[in-house]
Design a protein around this motif. Structure first.
Motif, PDB file in Angstrom:
ATOM      1  N   ASP A 159       3.279  -1.917  -4.464  1.00 53.70           N
ATOM      2  CA  ASP A 159       2.059  -2.500  -4.687  1.00 53.70           C
ATOM      3  C   ASP A 159       1.550  -2.770  -6.295  1.00 53.70           C
ATOM      4  OD1 ASP A 159       1.614  -3.409  -2.227  1.00 53.70           O
ATOM      5  OD2 ASP A 159       0.275  -1.943  -1.675  1.00 53.70           O
ATOM      6  N   GLY A 160       2.818  -2.778  -6.997  1.00 52.11           N
ATOM      7  CA  GLY A 160       2.414  -2.763  -8.468  1.00 52.11           C
ATOM      8  C   GLY A 160       2.446  -1.459  -9.476  1.00 52.11           C
ATOM      9  N   LEU A 161       2.592  -0.403  -8.604  1.00 51.61           N
ATOM     10  CA  LEU A 161       2.294   0.948  -9.294  1.00 51.61           C
ATOM     11  C   LEU A 161       3.747   1.488  -9.013  1.00 51.61           C
ATOM     12  CD1 LEU A 161      -1.053   1.879  -7.904  1.00 51.61           C
ATOM     13  CD2 LEU A 161      -0.486   1.249 -10.153  1.00 51.61           C
ATOM     14  N   PRO A 162       4.117   2.635  -9.917  1.00 49.92           N
ATOM     15  CA  PRO A 162       5.325   3.320  -9.612  1.00 49.92           C
ATOM     16  C   PRO A 162       5.487   3.888  -8.385  1.00 49.92           C
ATOM     17  CG  PRO A 162       4.227   3.687 -12.091  1.00 49.92           C
ATOM     18  CD  PRO A 162       3.356   2.900 -11.030  1.00 49.92           C
ATOM     19  N   ALA A 163       6.771   3.895  -7.882  1.00 48.90           N
ATOM     20  CA  ALA A 163       7.040   4.418  -6.617  1.00 48.90           C
ATOM     21  C   ALA A 163       6.879   5.909  -6.507  1.00 48.90           C
ATOM     22  CB  ALA A 163       8.147   4.152  -6.170  1.00 48.90           C
ATOM     23  N   THR A 164       6.109   6.672  -5.588  1.00 48.41           N
ATOM     24  CA  THR A 164       6.065   7.960  -5.278  1.00 48.41           C
ATOM     25  C   THR A 164       7.141   8.442  -4.462  1.00 48.41           C
ATOM     26  OG1 THR A 164       4.522   8.035  -3.301  1.00 48.41           O
ATOM     27  CG2 THR A 164       3.430   7.761  -5.601  1.00 48.41           C
ATOM     28  N   ALA A 165       7.461   9.854  -4.658  1.00 44.32           N
ATOM     29  CA  ALA A 165       8.340  10.463  -3.623  1.00 44.32           C
ATOM     30  C   ALA A 165       8.069  10.277  -2.210  1.00 44.32           C
ATOM     31  CB  ALA A 165       8.429  11.960  -3.949  1.00 44.32           C
ATOM     32  N   ASP A 166       6.760  10.152  -1.990  1.00 41.06           N
ATOM     33  CA  ASP A 166       6.462  10.036  -0.572  1.00 41.06           C
ATOM     34  C   ASP A 166       6.835   8.521  -0.107  1.00 41.06           C
ATOM     35  OD1 ASP A 166       5.198  12.551  -0.215  1.00 41.06           O
ATOM     36  OD2 ASP A 166       3.409  11.901  -0.611  1.00 41.06           O
ATOM     37  N   ASP A 167       6.534   7.683  -1.096  1.00 38.31           N
ATOM     38  CA  ASP A 167       6.766   6.336  -0.360  1.00 38.31           C
ATOM     39  C   ASP A 167       8.360   6.043  -0.225  1.00 38.31           C
ATOM     40  OD1 ASP A 167       4.193   5.058  -0.696  1.00 38.31           O
ATOM     41  OD2 ASP A 167       4.438   4.756  -2.877  1.00 38.31           O
ATOM     42  N   LEU A 168       9.223   6.458  -1.111  1.00 37.37           N
ATOM     43  CA  LEU A 168      10.615   6.613  -1.137  1.00 37.37           C
ATOM     44  C   LEU A 168      11.268   7.324   0.156  1.00 37.37           C
ATOM     45  CD1 LEU A 168      11.489   6.736  -4.956  1.00 37.37           C
ATOM     46  CD2 LEU A 168      11.317   4.487  -3.344  1.00 37.37           C
ATOM     47  N   ALA A 169      10.569   8.193   0.566  1.00 38.60           N
ATOM     48  CA  ALA A 169      10.844   9.219   1.557  1.00 38.60           C
ATOM     49  C   ALA A 169      10.638   8.401   2.928  1.00 38.60           C
ATOM     50  CB  ALA A 169      10.102  10.562   1.660  1.00 38.60           C
ATOM     51  N   HIS A 170       9.627   7.757   2.809  1.00 34.93           N
ATOM     52  CA  HIS A 170       9.400   6.813   4.033  1.00 34.93           C
ATOM     53  C   HIS A 170      10.364   5.802   4.233  1.00 34.93           C
ATOM     54  CE1 HIS A 170       7.388   3.741   6.523  1.00 34.93           C
ATOM     55  NE2 HIS A 170       7.003   4.577   7.380  1.00 34.93           N
ATOM     56  N   GLN A 171      10.684   5.090   3.377  1.00 31.24           N
ATOM     57  CA  GLN A 171      11.767   3.982   3.185  1.00 31.24           C
ATOM     58  C   GLN A 171      13.069   4.655   3.572  1.00 31.24           C
ATOM     59  OE1 GLN A 171      10.374   1.221   3.126  1.00 31.24           O
ATOM     60  NE2 GLN A 171      10.854   0.308   1.064  1.00 31.24           N
ATOM     61  N   ALA A 172      13.162   5.887   3.341  1.00 33.00           N
ATOM     62  CA  ALA A 172      14.725   6.549   3.728  1.00 33.00           C
ATOM     63  C   ALA A 172      14.772   6.772   5.144  1.00 33.00           C
ATOM     64  CB  ALA A 172      14.937   7.548   2.885  1.00 33.00           C
ATOM     65  N   LEU A 173      13.584   7.140   5.711  1.00 36.65           N
ATOM     66  CA  LEU A 173      13.521   7.883   6.910  1.00 36.65           C
ATOM     67  C   LEU A 173      13.148   6.694   8.212  1.00 36.65           C
ATOM     68  CD1 LEU A 173      11.576  11.204   6.327  1.00 36.65           C
ATOM     69  CD2 LEU A 173      14.101  10.471   6.748  1.00 36.65           C
ATOM     70  N   VAL A 174      12.401   5.775   7.827  1.00 35.09           N
ATOM     71  CA  VAL A 174      11.844   4.593   8.580  1.00 35.09           C
ATOM     72  C   VAL A 174      12.318   3.366   8.252  1.00 35.09           C
ATOM     73  CG1 VAL A 174       9.937   3.554   9.955  1.00 35.09           C
ATOM     74  CG2 VAL A 174       9.936   6.097   9.410  1.00 35.09           C
ATOM     75  N   ASN A 175      13.371   2.485   9.188  1.00 33.96           N
ATOM     76  CA  ASN A 175      13.785   1.462   8.711  1.00 33.96           C
ATOM     77  C   ASN A 175      13.382   0.282   9.394  1.00 33.96           C
ATOM     78  OD1 ASN A 175      15.071   1.974  11.322  1.00 33.96           O
ATOM     79  ND2 ASN A 175      17.018   1.188  10.753  1.00 33.96           N
ATOM     80  N   TYR A 176      11.920   0.407   9.193  1.00 35.99           N
ATOM     81  CA  TYR A 176      11.292  -0.887   9.711  1.00 35.99           C
ATOM     82  C   TYR A 176      10.589  -1.627   8.592  1.00 35.99           C
ATOM     83  CZ  TYR A 176       7.919  -3.460  12.937  1.00 35.99           C
ATOM     84  OH  TYR A 176       7.128  -4.475  13.398  1.00 35.99           O
ATOM     85  N   GLY A 177      11.046  -2.856   8.644  1.00 36.90           N
ATOM     86  CA  GLY A 177      10.539  -3.836   7.562  1.00 36.90           C
ATOM     87  C   GLY A 177      11.410  -5.005   7.239  1.00 36.90           C
ATOM     88  N   ALA A 178      10.968  -5.689   6.350  1.00 37.67           N
ATOM     89  CA  ALA A 178      11.921  -6.783   6.129  1.00 37.67           C
ATOM     90  C   ALA A 178      11.795  -7.135   4.496  1.00 37.67           C
ATOM     91  CB  ALA A 178      11.306  -8.252   6.592  1.00 37.67           C
ATOM     92  N   TYR A 179      12.869  -8.078   4.169  1.00 42.11           N
ATOM     93  CA  TYR A 179      12.851  -8.189   2.447  1.00 42.11           C
ATOM     94  C   TYR A 179      13.385  -9.424   2.263  1.00 42.11           C
ATOM     95  CZ  TYR A 179      17.702  -7.516   2.692  1.00 42.11           C
ATOM     96  OH  TYR A 179      19.146  -7.681   2.821  1.00 42.11           O
ATOM     97  N   THR A 180      13.396  -9.754   0.919  1.00 39.21           N
ATOM     98  CA  THR A 180      13.971 -10.947   0.478  1.00 39.21           C
ATOM     99  C   THR A 180      14.493 -10.629  -0.911  1.00 39.21           C
ATOM    100  OG1 THR A 180      14.247 -13.498   0.248  1.00 39.21           O
ATOM    101  CG2 THR A 180      12.174 -12.406  -0.587  1.00 39.21           C
TER     102      THR A 180
END
Length: 268
Positions: free
Chosen positions: A6-27
């Protein structure tokens, strides 16, 4: 590689969630001088996925703002825009609301290949109309194809109909016509751009069911994705195709006929 949430530097918690939960979409796409080829299609893809997966979309204006913020100061870049929510997990999947937007900027990648030999594999991606982040199946299939001596895999459904490649769309060449398979699959941005530009070159395209049994009747085949406007497929299993450089150039020209669209909205 620069990562913003959301325009701010990614936090460790944000990246941990991405590593553990593969629910989402991208382009993902190339950005050049503040513009993107097929931007309208990428924005529509994000909006559709946000509503379908989370119940709410940040909206086009916010997507544009975050993309522009991610690539500011760069003449050329490769951008992946992902949607996720820290409120959604394996035990608590019920959150409905606006997803977070992760932007990842990296140098533009080279084309996927200069030519490909592929093997057909019975496989349908989960929720195939979405470009989602659950890519285990695709990676497994590509790994197996390469272990078998091929460059990649082409999916067919349980009725024997061709759909898509692991991370690309396929077009078949039949005279002066491009035939796109019709099956459960992702509508690729590059595929749409090529189809848009063909008419201006005296070529046409058709979307229809393509059965595995008719592959040998085509004159050729190619793959396409956002990093690879057109790459010849020289073989599908035992069927070998000649490469027509003139037609391949025409396909790339059809893609290039779509001018990059500016991230900034032009006010009248």
């Amino acid at each position: 590689m620069d990562i913003l949430i959301d325009g701010l530097p990614a936090t460790a918690d944000d990246l941990a969630h991405q590593a553990l939960v593969n629910y989402g979409a991208y382009t993902s796409f190339r950005v050049e001088h503040g513009a993107v080829r097929g931007l309208d299609l990428h924005l529509a893809r994000l909006d559709q996925a946000a509503v379908e997966l989370f119940g709410e979309s940040p909206g086009e204006a916010e997507f544009r703002r975050l993309i522009a913020l991610a690539v500011v100061g760069r003449d050329k870049a490769w951008l992946r825009v992902s949607l996720f929510s820290p409120e959604i997990g394996h035990r608590n999947p019920s959150f409905v609301g606006r997803p977070k937007v992760m932007t990842v900027v990296s140098p533009p990648p080279p084309p996927l290949a200069t030519q490909m030999r592929v093997t057909t594999v019975p496989h349908v991606r989960e929720t195939p109309h979405l470009k989602h982040v659950a890519t285990f199946g695709q990676t497994r299939v590509r790994r197996a194809a390469r272990a078998a001596g091929f460059d990649d895999a082409l999916f067919v459904d349980d009725q024997g109909h061709v759909s898509e490649g692991v991370t690309w769309n396929i077009g078949f060449i039949q005279g002066d016509r491009i035939v796109w398979p019709q099956a459960p699959m992702l509508a690729g941005v590059t595929q749409v751009l090529i189809a848009r530009g063909l008419a201006g070159l005296g070529l046409s395209s058709q979307t229809r069911a393509v059965h595995l049994s008719e592959i040998a009747s085509f004159d050729g085949a190619f793959l396409c994705n956002s990093a690879t406007p057109a790459c010849p497929i020289t073989a599908i299993d035992d069927t070998v195709f000649a490469v027509d450089p003139t037609l391949l150039t025409a396909i790339k020209t059809a893609w290039a006929a779509n001018d990059p669209l500016p991230l900034a909205v032009q006010l009248s």
